[in-house]
Design a protein around this motif. Structure first.
Motif, PDB file in Angstrom:
ATOM      1  N   THR A   1      33.775  42.186  47.459  1.00 58.64           N
ATOM      2  CA  THR A   1      33.794  42.387  46.013  1.00 58.64           C
ATOM      3  C   THR A   1      33.940  43.864  45.676  1.00 58.64           C
ATOM      4  O   THR A   1      34.693  44.240  44.769  1.00 58.64           O
ATOM      5  CB  THR A   1      32.510  41.837  45.366  1.00 58.64           C
ATOM      6  N   ARG A   2      33.226  44.719  46.394  1.00 57.21           N
ATOM      7  CA  ARG A   2      33.332  46.155  46.155  1.00 57.21           C
ATOM      8  C   ARG A   2      34.772  46.635  46.396  1.00 57.21           C
ATOM      9  O   ARG A   2      35.291  47.463  45.652  1.00 57.21           O
ATOM     10  CB  ARG A   2      32.345  46.922  47.036  1.00 57.21           C
TER      11      ARG A   2
ATOM     12  N   VAL B   1      32.192  42.705  36.168  1.00 53.61           N
ATOM     13  CA  VAL B   1      31.350  42.870  37.351  1.00 53.61           C
ATOM     14  C   VAL B   1      29.904  42.567  36.987  1.00 53.61           C
ATOM     15  O   VAL B   1      29.530  42.547  35.813  1.00 53.61           O
ATOM     16  CB  VAL B   1      31.468  44.287  37.940  1.00 53.61           C
TER      17      VAL B   1
ATOM     18  N   LYS C   1      39.155  36.254  43.344  1.00 57.47           N
ATOM     19  CA  LYS C   1      39.422  36.971  42.108  1.00 57.47           C
ATOM     20  C   LYS C   1      40.428  36.187  41.275  1.00 57.47           C
ATOM     21  O   LYS C   1      41.253  35.451  41.793  1.00 57.47           O
ATOM     22  CB  LYS C   1      39.922  38.382  42.387  1.00 57.47           C
TER      23      LYS C   1
ATOM     24  N   ASN D   1      41.366  47.443  42.285  1.00 58.20           N
ATOM     25  CA  ASN D   1      41.972  47.045  41.007  1.00 58.20           C
ATOM     26  C   ASN D   1      41.624  47.964  39.843  1.00 58.20           C
ATOM     27  O   ASN D   1      42.078  47.721  38.726  1.00 58.20           O
ATOM     28  CB  ASN D   1      41.558  45.610  40.674  1.00 58.20           C
TER      29      ASN D   1
ATOM     30  N   ASP E   1      38.111  38.661  36.915  1.00 54.13           N
ATOM     31  CA  ASP E   1      36.768  38.234  37.297  1.00 54.13           C
ATOM     32  C   ASP E   1      36.521  38.623  38.751  1.00 54.13           C
ATOM     33  O   ASP E   1      37.440  38.690  39.561  1.00 54.13           O
ATOM     34  CB  ASP E   1      36.645  36.717  37.122  1.00 54.13           C
ATOM     35  N   THR E   2      35.273  38.901  39.091  1.00 50.26           N
ATOM     36  CA  THR E   2      34.891  39.209  40.474  1.00 50.26           C
ATOM     37  C   THR E   2      33.616  38.462  40.829  1.00 50.26           C
ATOM     38  O   THR E   2      32.832  38.110  39.952  1.00 50.26           O
ATOM     39  CB  THR E   2      34.645  40.723  40.658  1.00 50.26           C
TER      40      THR E   2
ATOM     41  N   ILE F   1      37.461  44.738  46.097  1.00 43.72           N
ATOM     42  CA  ILE F   1      38.277  44.201  45.001  1.00 43.72           C
ATOM     43  C   ILE F   1      38.174  45.102  43.779  1.00 43.72           C
ATOM     44  O   ILE F   1      39.175  45.424  43.132  1.00 43.72           O
ATOM     45  CB  ILE F   1      37.826  42.768  44.637  1.00 43.72           C
ATOM     46  N   ILE F   2      36.956  45.527  43.460  1.00 47.38           N
ATOM     47  CA  ILE F   2      36.749  46.384  42.293  1.00 47.38           C
ATOM     48  C   ILE F   2      37.518  47.691  42.452  1.00 47.38           C
ATOM     49  O   ILE F   2      38.278  48.106  41.566  1.00 47.38           O
ATOM     50  CB  ILE F   2      35.244  46.656  42.077  1.00 47.38           C
TER      51      ILE F   2
ATOM     52  N   ILE G   1      37.839  44.593  33.960  1.00 48.56           N
ATOM     53  CA  ILE G   1      37.326  43.925  35.152  1.00 48.56           C
ATOM     54  C   ILE G   1      35.858  43.608  34.906  1.00 48.56           C
ATOM     55  O   ILE G   1      35.108  44.445  34.407  1.00 48.56           O
ATOM     56  CB  ILE G   1      37.529  44.798  36.415  1.00 48.56           C
TER      57      ILE G   1
ATOM     58  N   HIS H   1      31.035  38.623  51.539  1.00 54.79           N
ATOM     59  CA  HIS H   1      31.801  38.531  50.294  1.00 54.79           C
ATOM     60  C   HIS H   1      31.393  39.606  49.293  1.00 54.79           C
ATOM     61  O   HIS H   1      32.152  39.947  48.387  1.00 54.79           O
ATOM     62  CB  HIS H   1      31.692  37.126  49.682  1.00 54.79           C
TER      63      HIS H   1
END
Length: 279
Positions: A13-14, A116, A148, A20, A161-162, A16-17, A114, A9
């Motif tokens: 997350t990386r 993090v 997210k 977005n 959110d992440t 997702i960042i 965002i 996960h």
């Protein structure tokens, strides 16, 4: 101390960042005010590219106030925007709103950000305050946030959110220790008693009165003896009348993380090695 923790996960997350970043105006990196450097994502600039970064030192109520002020100056001297907040009591959010107003005024719409940060620095508590939400999942265990979620925060912010993020290998032992002290690394991956002895060693060098006042220990003893004293003074006894040092270690770490030992900062701006070398 060798810590490897990079579950799937976190790689997600990386992604997702990165996926977005094109949708946001600013990256809000939440760090723990007690250790802003060690809880700062080391490759954050590679990760976010040219996006504006705001470092938010959360849990400022648990850190030494003067040290936190020095961190704000340190970041400013290095061309980085930062501010300190206490998400539990909504302290410091006025400055955040001023920051948002200044930026959003230039783009004529709510600021899109965002959020993090490494696990357990209080991202969810921060978002609850800024968005006025009571339903987001929060907790004192790293990794509780998943997936997210976009949140509308009044007319000033729209936030993504992440989940918490760590790097594949923690190279510096001092960084790993501070992350462990603050609960940023899952307890199952740690030798709790070993970590607690390291914390005792640090506290006895820098803040000996905290252990004496909280647990009634003898400050002239070494860490293993002090841990045993904590167990006995708290009535933590194992089979055979032995002190339950494991329970004492867990209690010490938990109470430190909750600020019950007082306002303690783990690092100073520009500090290299120093008291951490021999721990």
């Amino acid at each position: 101390m060798d810590i490897h923790w990079y579950p799937g996960h976190m790689a997600k997350t990386r992604r997702i960042i990165k996926e977005n970043l094109r949708l946001v105006d600013v990256v809000l990196e939440i760090v723990d005010a007690r250790a802003p450097k060690s809880t700062h994502i080391p490759d954050i600039h590679d990760l976010i590219g040219s996006k504006k970064l705001l470092i938010i030192m959360n849990k400022a109520d648990l850190a030494d106030e003067k040290t936190t002020e020095r961190w704000v100056s340190f970041f400013a001297d290095n061309g980085m925007d930062s501010l300190s907040v206490d998400s539990r009591r909504r302290v410091g959010f006025k400055k955040l709103n001023e920051f948002a107003k200044e930026l959003s005024g230039k783009i004529k719409r709510p600021l899109r950000g965002i959020v993090v940060g490494v696990p357990n620095v209080g991202k969810s508590s921060f978002i609850n305050q800024i968005a006025g939400r009571k339903g987001a999942k929060t907790g004192n265990k790293p990794g509780i946030t998943r997936g997210k979620m976009w949140l509308k925060a009044g007319d000033k912010f729209e936030l993504l959110d992440t989940p918490g993020i760590l790097w594949p290998k923690i190279e510096e032992e001092a960084v790993g220790l501070k992350l462990a002290f603050l609960g940023c690394i899952k307890e199952e991956l740690l030798n709790v008693e070993e970590i607690s002895l390291k914390l005792i060693g640090f506290l006895m060098r820098r803040f000996p009165e905290t252990l004496v006042n909280r647990y009634g220990v003898n400050s002239s003893e070494n860490p293993p003896v002090i841990l045993e004293q904590i167990a006995k003074n708290r009535g933590f006894m194992a089979a055979g009348g032995k002190a339950d040092t494991f329970r004492a270690a867990k209690t010490l770490l938990k109470e430190f993380q909750e600020g019950k030992l007082g306002r303690i900062s783990l690092e100073e701006p520009g500090e290299e090695g120093g008291l951490w070398q021999d721990l």
